[in-house]
Write a protein that holds these residues in place. Structure first.
Motif, PDB file in Angstrom:
ATOM      1  N   LYS A 107      21.756 -41.672 122.384  1.00  8.01           N
ATOM      2  CA  LYS A 107      23.017 -41.794 123.107  1.00  8.01           C
ATOM      3  C   LYS A 107      24.032 -40.899 122.422  1.00  8.01           C
ATOM      4  N   TYR A 108      24.878 -40.235 123.231  1.00 10.34           N
ATOM      5  CA  TYR A 108      25.901 -39.358 122.666  1.00 10.34           C
ATOM      6  C   TYR A 108      27.067 -39.277 123.634  1.00 10.34           C
ATOM      7  N   ALA A 109      28.206 -38.828 123.168  1.00 13.27           N
ATOM      8  CA  ALA A 109      29.397 -38.677 123.991  1.00 13.27           C
ATOM      9  C   ALA A 109      29.729 -37.203 124.130  1.00 13.27           C
ATOM     10  N   LEU A 110      29.969 -36.769 125.372  1.00 17.72           N
ATOM     11  CA  LEU A 110      30.281 -35.361 125.625  1.00 17.72           C
ATOM     12  C   LEU A 110      31.144 -35.277 126.879  1.00 17.72           C
ATOM     13  N   ARG A 111      32.208 -34.500 126.777  1.00 18.55           N
ATOM     14  CA  ARG A 111      33.140 -34.267 127.881  1.00 18.55           C
ATOM     15  C   ARG A 111      33.666 -35.581 128.470  1.00 18.55           C
ATOM     16  N   GLY A 112      34.070 -36.463 127.585  1.00 21.43           N
ATOM     17  CA  GLY A 112      34.777 -37.651 128.018  1.00 21.43           C
ATOM     18  C   GLY A 112      33.923 -38.804 128.496  1.00 21.43           C
ATOM     19  N   ARG A 113      32.614 -38.759 128.305  1.00 27.70           N
ATOM     20  CA  ARG A 113      31.792 -39.899 128.711  1.00 27.70           C
ATOM     21  C   ARG A 113      30.560 -39.996 127.836  1.00 27.70           C
ATOM     22  N   THR A 145      45.558 -40.124 127.772  1.00 25.67           N
ATOM     23  CA  THR A 145      45.720 -39.006 126.847  1.00 25.67           C
ATOM     24  C   THR A 145      44.466 -38.817 126.001  1.00 25.67           C
ATOM     25  N   ASP A 146      44.385 -37.656 125.329  1.00 20.55           N
ATOM     26  CA  ASP A 146      43.264 -37.393 124.432  1.00 20.55           C
ATOM     27  C   ASP A 146      43.261 -38.388 123.277  1.00 20.55           C
ATOM     28  N   ILE A 206      49.076 -29.693 132.029  1.00 23.82           N
ATOM     29  CA  ILE A 206      48.145 -30.510 132.821  1.00 23.82           C
ATOM     30  C   ILE A 206      47.432 -31.490 131.905  1.00 23.82           C
ATOM     31  N   GLY A 207      47.415 -32.761 132.285  1.00 25.04           N
ATOM     32  CA  GLY A 207      46.705 -33.788 131.532  1.00 25.04           C
ATOM     33  C   GLY A 207      45.761 -34.557 132.437  1.00 25.04           C
ATOM     34  N   LYS A 208      45.299 -35.719 131.965  1.00 16.95           N
ATOM     35  CA  LYS A 208      44.364 -36.563 132.723  1.00 16.95           C
ATOM     36  C   LYS A 208      45.070 -37.806 133.219  1.00 16.95           C
ATOM     37  N   GLY A 209      44.587 -38.321 134.332  1.00 14.83           N
ATOM     38  CA  GLY A 209      45.139 -39.566 134.869  1.00 14.83           C
ATOM     39  C   GLY A 209      44.111 -40.243 135.753  1.00 14.83           C
ATOM     40  N   TYR A 210      44.176 -41.571 135.796  1.00 13.94           N
ATOM     41  CA  TYR A 210      43.268 -42.356 136.634  1.00 13.94           C
ATOM     42  C   TYR A 210      44.055 -42.899 137.814  1.00 13.94           C
ATOM     43  N   GLU A 211      43.530 -42.675 139.020  1.00 13.71           N
ATOM     44  CA  GLU A 211      44.217 -43.161 140.219  1.00 13.71           C
ATOM     45  C   GLU A 211      43.707 -44.552 140.561  1.00 13.71           C
ATOM     46  N   ASP A 212      44.611 -45.500 140.573  1.00 14.96           N
ATOM     47  CA  ASP A 212      44.256 -46.873 140.879  1.00 14.96           C
ATOM     48  C   ASP A 212      44.034 -47.040 142.385  1.00 14.96           C
TER      49      ASP A 212
END
Length: 355
Positions: free
Chosen positions: A140-146, A75-76, A60-66
């Motif tokens: 400001k910081y980045a965590l869990r993809g945002r 991808t990571d 299972i990976g990530k994807g953006y639905e247009d």
């Protein structure tokens, strides 16, 4: 406590290696979904729509639905090359007074732990600087993809970070407040202040989740084959006739619960709301019947006319009494005159006989 993120605090040219750990934990009781007929577990399986088969987590990976439904895989490696300096850094951008932060923006809370001996001194320096300035740090910081916004403050001897929502993520309270025009009297505000003072403060350590405790009792009873405890019947809520009466009764009840002396004088006075007729006094019917007996056969008139009628009757009565007294006096005087004439006649006749 297990760290969920490793990085550094960027404080100007100073870098403080830290570990991010959760500052809160949930004690809520969670339930499983079951089949009610046989208590079998209901599970969600991850199935590929194209192959119609269950897949493992490694597939299972990530994807953006247009907008047109097209899936764009991300991808990571794509995320690791994002052009943001906060990928592994909590970057402090400003120091502001704590009251500048709207509590609506506050999200999850974390502790920032110093990572290793070299981080001890800069960590302590930042902590003491925050203490002395009575300010909080905005970072400001980045965590869990945002990328996220955070607030650093001192808690005991540690530095805590509250995740903050971005300002555009907080809705304006439009249409929430009542739009009707309401007038609040000073006496109502005084009673509200008295109620707040009577309730006073509370030690937050004394507060606990009563719902969770009751739920644990139900689970324990059913596990042992016993009937679950029954909830007490809710107290019947009295009909509030007036806000003032409700406030007065609330203040009295709060004082009684705290063992404070309550001024004597019986229950709080209940005042009817404006526009409502006042309740009839007890014994009103008796008063009406008595008034009917006393009144003449004529229909009752308004209060002013009744008063003048009573005064007229009193004047007539007084006049009759005066007339009666005058007549009596005249009768008495006439009787005395007649008696006097008879006595004088007798004396004259006696004198004639003697001669």
């Amino acid at each position: 406590m297990r760290s969920i993120w490793n990085g550094a605090i960027s404080f100007g040219l100073v870098s403080i290696p830290i570990k991010l750990v959760n500052a809160t934990e949930s004690h809520a009781i969670s339930f499983r979904q079951i089949h009610t007929e046989d208590n079998g577990r209901i599970r969600y399986r991850k199935v590929c729509e194209l192959e119609e088969r269950e897949v493992t987590q490694s597939e299972i990976g990530k994807g953006y639905e247009d907008a047109d439904g097209t899936i764009i895989p991300i991808t990571d490696d794509d995320l690791s090359h994002l052009p943001i300096p906060t990928a592994r850094t909590i970057e402090i951008v400003a120091f502001v007074p704590a009251d500048r932060i709207d509590p609506l923006q506050m999200d999850a809370a974390y502790y920032l732990a110093a990572s290793g001996a070299p981080a001890a001194k800069p960590y302590t320096l930042l902590r003491e600087a925050l203490k002395r300035s009575n300010k909080v740090a905005i970072a400001k910081y980045a965590l869990r993809g945002r990328e996220r916004l955070g607030m650093l403050r001192v808690v005991g001897d540690a530095i805590a970070m509250h995740g903050l929502l971005w300002p555009d993520e907080v809705r304006a309270p439009e249409g929430v407040a009542p739009d009707a025009h309401v007038t609040i009297r000073d006496k109502e505000l005084d009673l509200a202040d008295a109620l707040m003072d009577t309730l006073g403060e509370v030690d937050l350590e004394d507060l606990h989740d009563e719902y969770r405790e009751a739920l644990e009792e139900v689970i324990a009873a059913k596990a042992s084959g016993e009937a679950p405890p029954e909830a007490p019947a809710p107290a019947a809520a009295g009909k509030v006739l007036d806000l003032m009466a409700a406030l007065e009764n609330s203040v009295r009840a709060a004082r009684e619960s705290r063992g404070e002396p309550v001024p004597s004088g019986g229950p709080a006075e209940v005042r009817p709301l404006p526009g409502r007729a006042a309740p009839k006094a007890a014994g009103g019917k008796k008063s009406t019947s008595t008034a009917k007996k006393t009144a003449t056969a004529k229909k009752p008139e308004p209060a002013r006319k009744s008063t003048s009628g009573t005064a007229s009757k009193a004047a007539q009565g007084a006049k009759k009494t005066t007339t009666a007294k005058t007549a009596t006096a005249r009768t008495t005087a006439a009787a005395k005159t007649t008696a006097g004439k008879k006595t004088a006649a007798k004396k004259t006749a006696s004198r004639k006989r003697t001669a």
